[in-house]
Design an enzyme around this catalytic site. Structure first.
Site, PDB file in Angstrom:
ATOM      1  N   ARG A  13     -21.953 -18.171  13.945  1.00 61.74           N
ATOM      2  CA  ARG A  13     -22.073 -18.649  12.535  1.00 61.74           C
ATOM      3  C   ARG A  13     -21.301 -19.733  12.528  1.00 61.74           C
ATOM      4  NH1 ARG A  13     -21.091 -13.396   9.343  1.00 61.74           N
ATOM      5  NH2 ARG A  13     -22.843 -11.885  10.178  1.00 61.74           N
TER       6      ARG A  13
ATOM      7  N   ARG B 267     -22.094 -21.546   5.521  1.00 55.05           N
ATOM      8  CA  ARG B 267     -21.554 -21.518   4.290  1.00 55.05           C
ATOM      9  C   ARG B 267     -20.002 -22.089   4.173  1.00 55.05           C
ATOM     10  NH1 ARG B 267     -23.724 -16.744   1.113  1.00 55.05           N
ATOM     11  NH2 ARG B 267     -23.161 -15.732   3.160  1.00 55.05           N
TER      12      ARG B 267
ATOM     13  N   ARG C 261     -28.235 -27.156   2.354  1.00 58.84           N
ATOM     14  CA  ARG C 261     -28.945 -25.836   1.878  1.00 58.84           C
ATOM     15  C   ARG C 261     -29.566 -26.120   0.456  1.00 58.84           C
ATOM     16  NH1 ARG C 261     -30.447 -22.404  -0.925  1.00 58.84           N
ATOM     17  NH2 ARG C 261     -30.227 -20.000  -0.953  1.00 58.84           N
TER      18      ARG C 261
ATOM     19  N   ASP D 109     -32.652 -17.689  12.080  1.00 59.51           N
ATOM     20  CA  ASP D 109     -32.219 -16.352  11.508  1.00 59.51           C
ATOM     21  C   ASP D 109     -32.777 -15.248  12.585  1.00 59.51           C
ATOM     22  OD1 ASP D 109     -32.876 -13.823   9.603  1.00 59.51           O
ATOM     23  OD2 ASP D 109     -31.226 -14.832   9.118  1.00 59.51           O
TER      24      ASP D 109
ATOM     25  N   TYR E 208     -33.833  -3.497  10.648  1.00 65.99           N
ATOM     26  CA  TYR E 208     -34.372  -4.343   9.469  1.00 65.99           C
ATOM     27  C   TYR E 208     -35.952  -3.879   9.233  1.00 65.99           C
ATOM     28  CZ  TYR E 208     -30.081  -7.006   9.294  1.00 65.99           C
ATOM     29  OH  TYR E 208     -28.656  -7.384   9.404  1.00 65.99           O
TER      30      TYR E 208
END
Length: 358
Positions: free
Chosen positions: A29, A33, A42, A79, A156
């Site tokens: 990562r 952010r 973003r 992702d 998921y």
């Protein structure tokens, strides 16, 4: 894919256990952010999915951390859930709740409908991003492509999103193991095709994230996760010689299975912070590289503490590797968090390079 000779190849050399001038470092990562420039891009995209599905913007955020820090590899911004989305499950992101699927897997009939997506149609945006990033990197550092592991993607897909106890997917595995194996088999076929397509588009190394393998008991891990990681390592075509894309198998909580992962045919095993690098290096031996494993929370500590912990990890690996620093890629034991300080990341990267200089 033809491209300029790599200016900095220490990441690929370390994965091949070749000598390097210092230990290479990249961070899971590393694009995200915690960087204000990411947040601006973003916002420009309007949503996370718009950002991930726009090759030019995905390229931009991939390159942002490399402009700030002398990292030794770039990793594709994407992702892990792009594959199940392309299989028709309807990925969306709920505010404050993370990823969700509109059509989760609930039955054997749902599994029977699944097919491997076409990588240059349903997932063309990912391959276009890989091609764009390789072009813009212009030989500066290698590019890492990635996928979620079959078990992690199945979690998921069956749960419909994140989960506290994975009750639905574990119940499916226990109640109808044949159905679970059918699900994992088609996901594995898709993951192999996905990684192969990323390599063809320009990815020079490949990582599989087995984020949720650690929630399984040992017998269930070996049956429903390890078996499929071994299949990926054995069946994924990734080139020969210096053109071969090394494969890294990373999992949270995977330390009980290091020997089996190291024997899979993958070039490297990534570990979290719950095992010492020295112990891991002694256990996997000299035939595969080791990636890891600073506790990400260390980045909230002072610069002095960060440098101390980096030195501790580097020395631990060397002590477990017979006094040699070769074959180690420095990384966090999991991904970065949005409130981490870019200044502390700079301290970490500098400490790795300074303290490991040969």
């Amino acid at each position: 894919m033809s491209s300029p000779i790599l200016t900095n190849d220490r990441f690929l050399r370390a994965l091949r256990r070749q000598p390097v001038d210092r230990t290479p470092v990249w961070l899971m990562r590393q694009a995200g952010r915690y960087l204000p420039e990411y947040r601006a891009t973003r916002a420009q995209a309007g949503s996370f999915l718009n950002l991930a599905k726009n090759p030019e913007l995905a390229c931009e955020v991939t390159l942002q951390p490399l402009r700030r820090f002398p990292l030794d590899a770039a990793i594709l911004f994407s992702d892990i859930l792009t594959v199940p989305d392309a299989m028709g499950l309807g990925l969306y992101f709920a505010d404050g709740e993370g990823p969700k699927f509109e059509r989760p897997i609930r039955s054997a009939a749902d599994i029977a409908k699944l097919a491997v997506p076409d990588m240059e149609t349903e997932l063309r945006y990912v391959m276009d991003a890989v091609r764009t990033i390789r072009r813009e990197l212009n030989g500066s550092v290698p590019l890492i492509g990635f996928s979620g592991s079959p078990w992690t993607l199945a979690c998921y897909m069956v749960e419909g999103g994140g989960s506290d106890n994975y009750s639905k997917v574990k119940a499916l595995a226990l109640n109808d193991p044949a159905a679970m194996h059918r699900l994992l088999s088609v996901i594995t076929d898709a993951v192999i095709a996905y990684l192969k397509a990323q390599h063809a588009a320009g990815a020079q190394a490949l990582q599989v994230f087995d984020t949720w393998g650690g929630v399984l008991s040992p017998s269930m891990y070996r049956e429903f996760s390890l078996r499929y990681l071994q299949r990926i390592a054995a069946e994924l075509s990734r080139g020969e010689g210096e053109a071969r894309a090394p494969l890294i198998l990373f999992g949270k909580g995977n330390d009980p299975y290091l020997e089996e992962l190291a024997g899979s045919g993958a070039e490297a095993v990534g570990v979290d912070w719950t095992i010492g690098l020295g112990e891991a290096a002694r256990r996997i031996g000299s035939h595969v590289a080791l990636q890891g494993n600073l506790d990400p929370v260390t980045l909230y500590a002072s610069p002095e503490a960060i440098r101390t912990e980096v030195g501790r990890a580097l020395d631990d690996y060397r002590d477990g590797n017979g006094g040699s620093r070769e074959g180690h890629v420095f990384n966090l034991g999991h991904g970065m968090s949005p409130d981490m300080s870019p200044e502390h990341v700079a301290v970490l990267v500098d400490a790795v390079h300074t303290l490991s200089a040969r």
